[in-house]
Write a protein that holds these residues in place. Structure first.
Motif, PDB file in Angstrom:
ATOM      1  N   GLY A   1       1.030  -1.168   0.128  1.00 20.25           N
ATOM      2  CA  GLY A   1      -0.166   0.122  -0.170  1.00 20.25           C
ATOM      3  C   GLY A   1       0.974   1.307  -0.009  1.00 20.25           C
ATOM      4  O   GLY A   1       2.206   1.184   0.370  1.00 20.25           O
TER       5      GLY A   1
ATOM      6  N   GLY B   1      -4.210   0.826  -1.661  1.00 18.80           N
ATOM      7  CA  GLY B   1      -4.501   0.239  -0.141  1.00 18.80           C
ATOM      8  C   GLY B   1      -3.935  -1.197   0.030  1.00 18.80           C
ATOM      9  O   GLY B   1      -3.717  -1.900  -1.034  1.00 18.80           O
TER      10      GLY B   1
ATOM     11  N   SER C   1      -4.798  -3.588   1.451  1.00 14.47           N
ATOM     12  CA  SER C   1      -5.854  -4.746   1.318  1.00 14.47           C
ATOM     13  C   SER C   1      -5.751  -5.099  -0.202  1.00 14.47           C
ATOM     14  O   SER C   1      -5.933  -6.618  -0.439  1.00 14.47           O
ATOM     15  CB  SER C   1      -7.342  -4.299   1.588  1.00 14.47           C
ATOM     16  OG  SER C   1      -7.606  -3.204   0.723  1.00 14.47           O
TER      17      SER C   1
ATOM     18  N   ASP D   1      -1.309   7.322   3.705  1.00 16.41           N
ATOM     19  CA  ASP D   1      -2.824   6.962   3.486  1.00 16.41           C
ATOM     20  C   ASP D   1      -3.386   8.475   2.751  1.00 16.41           C
ATOM     21  O   ASP D   1      -2.411   9.017   2.217  1.00 16.41           O
ATOM     22  CB  ASP D   1      -3.383   7.285   5.002  1.00 16.41           C
ATOM     23  CG  ASP D   1      -3.069   8.462   5.805  1.00 16.41           C
ATOM     24  OD1 ASP D   1      -2.672   9.067   5.324  1.00 16.41           O
ATOM     25  OD2 ASP D   1      -3.038   8.019   7.190  1.00 16.41           O
ATOM     26  N   THR D   2      -4.446   8.466   2.624  1.00 14.31           N
ATOM     27  CA  THR D   2      -5.195   9.456   1.813  1.00 14.31           C
ATOM     28  C   THR D   2      -4.525  11.182   2.111  1.00 14.31           C
ATOM     29  O   THR D   2      -4.299  11.733   1.259  1.00 14.31           O
ATOM     30  CB  THR D   2      -6.642   9.362   1.690  1.00 14.31           C
ATOM     31  OG1 THR D   2      -6.799   8.077   1.068  1.00 14.31           O
ATOM     32  CG2 THR D   2      -7.043  10.407   0.915  1.00 14.31           C
TER      33      THR D   2
END
Length: 357
Positions: A55, A129, A131, A101-102
């Protein structure tokens, strides 16, 4: 006829040859040493998993005068994470940063625009991400497992279970070495790497099937003769397909080497390394395992059979009888020696029948 073609003909006819099977414990030792090195590299260094698996964010910039080294320093300073920067053919940069992250990606994008002296709106940011990477990894493992099962079933039906087991061990051998090399050199593991691994397993299987097909043909009705043991016929079979294996491997390695050393090295197209390294190492390991690992393993499995043990005893008895009479003890012994061997093998005294005068 070319020298290589002439050599291939001599190998096929058994006029020349190398004792691959007889020296199998040497090859086993070499493979065990390489495999242990690969496992240690995996345990100590681990794999450098790409952003698709961990990610993060990938920023693509327009043309800029900032160097790759300076952009790497700016990206790491802005994000607090390691960054991988590649120069694109347009003059722009591809900046890959893991673990963002975003919200953090938006701040990094803004700072990069100032450091690289480009407009923030012209920087394209793609977020990945963890995931999604986990799903890719799970699908890769599933695909690998299905592939291995199908390989074993196919070889068990087309040949026999011993060849299926030997081929499976050879495939695991190739996979371990390739993954270990990735750990040693520190190349990123990306979906391209997974594709490369699955590709080389298919090629390795093809090379092994070629060798096994020759072995199956040469050992047909083997117990009806007393000239060769199973290991000797297996060795002749490997020598017969040696030049073909070398030719196909070299032809396959040349374009892959161009991708790895010219595309990835001289031209700086780093993304080519993802698939080219796995292909290069895997193709070489596959050719090696087909000749030096798979076939010797089949010999070890087969010569444990009572029928093969009995055959070996008859062959050796025949040669001992021929040697006792001062005759040639090679595989082309005369009928007289063969008859004498039958007498010795059966434990009957007296002279052999059918003696030529």
């Amino acid at each position: 006829m070319s020298k290589l073609g002439d050599l291939g003909a001599k190998l096929y006819k058994g006029e020349v040859g190398y004792d691959f099977v007889g020296k199998r414990f040497l090859w086993y030792g070499v493979s065990i040493l390489i495999t242990i090195t690969a496992i240690v590299a995996l345990a100590v260094q681990g794999l450098n998993m790409g952003i698709e698996f961990k990610g993060g964010a990938v920023f693509t910039t327009p043309k800029t005068a900032v160097s790759v080294a300076q952009a790497t320093e700016d990206a790491e300073k802005a994000s607090g994470h390691d960054a991988i920067v590649q120069e694109l053919g347009t003059g722009g940069l591809r900046i890959q940063i893991s673990g963002l992250d975003t919200d953090a990606a938006a701040d990094v994008k803004k700072q990069l625009a100032g450091d690289l002296k480009v407009s923030e709106k012209d920087i394209n940011a793609d977020l990945v991400g963890p995931s999604w990477g986990e799903q890719i990894a799970n699908k890769a493992w599933t695909g690998l497992g299905v592939f291995m099962v199908l390989v074993v079933i196919y070889l068990a039906i087309a040949f026999e279970w011993r060849m299926a087991v030997a081929a499976l061990i050879a495939l695991i051998h190739d996979l371990t070495i390739t993954v270990g090399i990735y750990a040693l050199v520190g190349f990123e593991v990306t979906p391209g790497t997974v594709i490369g691994l699955l590709t080389i397993l298919g090629y390795s299987l093809y090379d092994t099937v070629v060798v096994f097909d020759g072995l199956k043909e040469s050992t047909k009705d083997i117990t009806k003769q007393t000239r060769f043991t199973y290991s000797e016929l297996a060795n002749k079979s490997v020598n017969g397909t040696l030049v073909r294996s070398i030719n196909t491997t070299v032809v396959a390695l040349l374009p892959v080497a161009a991708l790895l050393f010219i595309g990835g090295g001289f031209l700086g197209a780093g993304m080519l390394n993802d698939i080219s390294l796995s292909l290069f190492v895997g193709l070489a390991a596959g050719a090696y395992s087909s000749i030096f690992i798979a076939t010797p393993l089949v010999v070890d499995f087969k010569e444990r059979e009572p029928a093969m043990k009995a055959l070996k005893k008859r062959v050796l008895a025949k040669r001992a009888a021929a040697a006792a009479k001062g005759q040639s003890v090679d595989a082309e012994d005369t009928d007289e020696a063969e008859n004498a061997a039958e007498v010795v093998a059966q434990g009957r005294p007296g002279r052999a029948t059918g003696r030529r005068r």
